[in-house]
Design a protein around this motif. Structure first.
Motif, PDB file in Angstrom:
ATOM      1  N   UNK A 209       0.758  -1.236   0.152  1.00  0.00           N
ATOM      2  CA  UNK A 209      -0.076   0.174  -0.065  1.00  0.00           C
ATOM      3  C   UNK A 209       0.841   1.282   0.036  1.00  0.00           C
ATOM      4  N   UNK A 210       0.601   2.034  -0.908  1.00  0.00           N
ATOM      5  CA  UNK A 210       1.138   3.269  -0.831  1.00  0.00           C
ATOM      6  C   UNK A 210       2.487   3.196  -2.095  1.00  0.00           C
ATOM      7  N   UNK A 211       2.444   2.239  -2.992  1.00  0.00           N
ATOM      8  CA  UNK A 211       3.247   1.957  -4.057  1.00  0.00           C
ATOM      9  C   UNK A 211       4.667   1.552  -3.731  1.00  0.00           C
ATOM     10  N   UNK A 212       4.852   1.128  -2.660  1.00  0.00           N
ATOM     11  CA  UNK A 212       6.004   0.712  -2.034  1.00  0.00           C
ATOM     12  C   UNK A 212       6.530  -0.874  -2.669  1.00  0.00           C
ATOM     13  N   UNK A 213       7.852  -1.022  -3.206  1.00  0.00           N
ATOM     14  CA  UNK A 213       8.220  -2.060  -3.893  1.00  0.00           C
ATOM     15  C   UNK A 213       8.282  -3.249  -2.670  1.00  0.00           C
TER      16      UNK A 213
END
Length: 328
Positions: A209-213
């Motif tokens: 969530x939050x576009x973290x890899x």
């Protein structure tokens, strides 16, 4: 706090043995209870069933099919306590007057339930590990919950202390989407002297969530905690969401993933949250995808299911990962 009970497998978790085949885990306990068994679970809090003998028996009936499945496959089993929602913040949301006392009581009752199952069913071929289930302190599907107010040690320490006192063999932080939270919980597990696994929930594009890899998050958590976690996991996501990520991850990151508990449905978390029916997905296709997952991940130690899965899904997964059952 009562005297600490001695966990059976704290210092030698059998599923970490590289010579053992993968252990099984349950399917989606909460979705099974709500959609198949018609049980009301406010905030998905399965531990509330421990308030009555009838509810406790319902939980027992949920676990036993997986025990029988593990025994038929001659492998071990990780049983998670029904305490995913048992932190003090969630107990307060559930309107318990004494949340701290509730955490202690429900932790003890949860472990006693699983110990009774272990006493009845465990064999040398099928060791049963009791894993204390921890959940995110906020809603992992809507909040990155990286603030100190949510991740401070005081909000999670009581649950970890209660589970440790009850005698769990290990801890498992399930369905987190926050590396910050993972680091805080791992440090609390270290303080308690318990092994821990951390399982992340991924979005439909394979990111946190939050576009973290995902891979970067694993490396970050490992670096901040001196690789204290026994292994990492993925749960509450369909393989179609995370297989593309696994294919491109660095081999060192893939080696740290030891747990897979996938969702039955390919729908996103938002779509599932808004669904009024159980999304069981394609059982055989889900199981088939586990074959590729295990080929990509050299150290898969535990396989099971998450939302929408039940004993049928886990049986199909077990057949693909462990092979067909050889009847005596």
């Amino acid at each position: 706090m009562p005297a600490v009970m001695a966990p059976k497998y704290r210092n030698h978790l059998p599923h970490l043995d590289p010579n053992r085949k993968p252990f099984l885990a349950e399917g989606g306990l909460e979705t099974d209870l709500i959609f198949r068994k018609g049980v009301t679970l406010p905030h998905f809090a399965a531990f509330t069933l421990l308030d009555t003998p009838e509810g406790t028996q319902t939980l027992r009936d949920c676990y036993t099919p997986y025990i029988h499945l593990a025994r038929r496959h001659r492998t071990g089993l990780i049983l998670q306590t029904p305490t995913w929602r048992l932190s003090e913040p969630w107990a307060r949301r559930l309107n318990y007057n004494e949340p701290a006392e509730k955490v202690i009581y429900a932790s003890r009752e949860s472990v006693e339930l699983l110990e009774s199952l272990r006493d009845e069913f465990e064999t040398e071929e099928t060791p049963i590990v009791i894993s204390g289930s921890l959940g995110s302190l906020a809603d992992a599907y809507k909040s990155t919950h990286d603030t100190s107010s949510l991740n401070g040690p005081a909000t999670a320490r009581s649950q970890i202390s209660a589970l440790a006192a009850a005698g769990v063999d290990m801890l498992a932080l399930m369905t987190t989407s926050s590396p910050t939270e993972a680091i805080a919980i791992i440090e609390l597990a270290r303080d308690a002297g318990l092994p821990i696994t951390v399982s992340f929930s991924l979005e439909a594009d394979g990111t946190l969530l939050g576009n973290r890899e995902f891979g970067i998050a694993l490396s970050h958590v490992d670096g901040a905690t001196d690789k204290y976690a026994s292994y990492f996991g993925i749960n509450c996501a369909h393989p179609s969401h995370f297989l593309p990520v696994l294919r491109t991850m660095h081999p060192d990151q893939r080696k740290r993933i030891g747990l897979i508990r996938a969702n039955a449905s390919e729908k996103s978390h938002k779509e599932l949250d808004n669904s009024a029916v159980l999304e069981r997905g394609d059982v055989e296709a889900l199981a088939e995808s586990y074959k590729e997952i295990c080929e990509l991940l050299p150290r898969v130690m535990v396989v099971g299911g998450c939302c929408g899965t039940d004993e049928e899904h886990v049986a199909a997964i077990a057949e693909k990962v462990l092979g067909k059952i050889e009847e005596d």
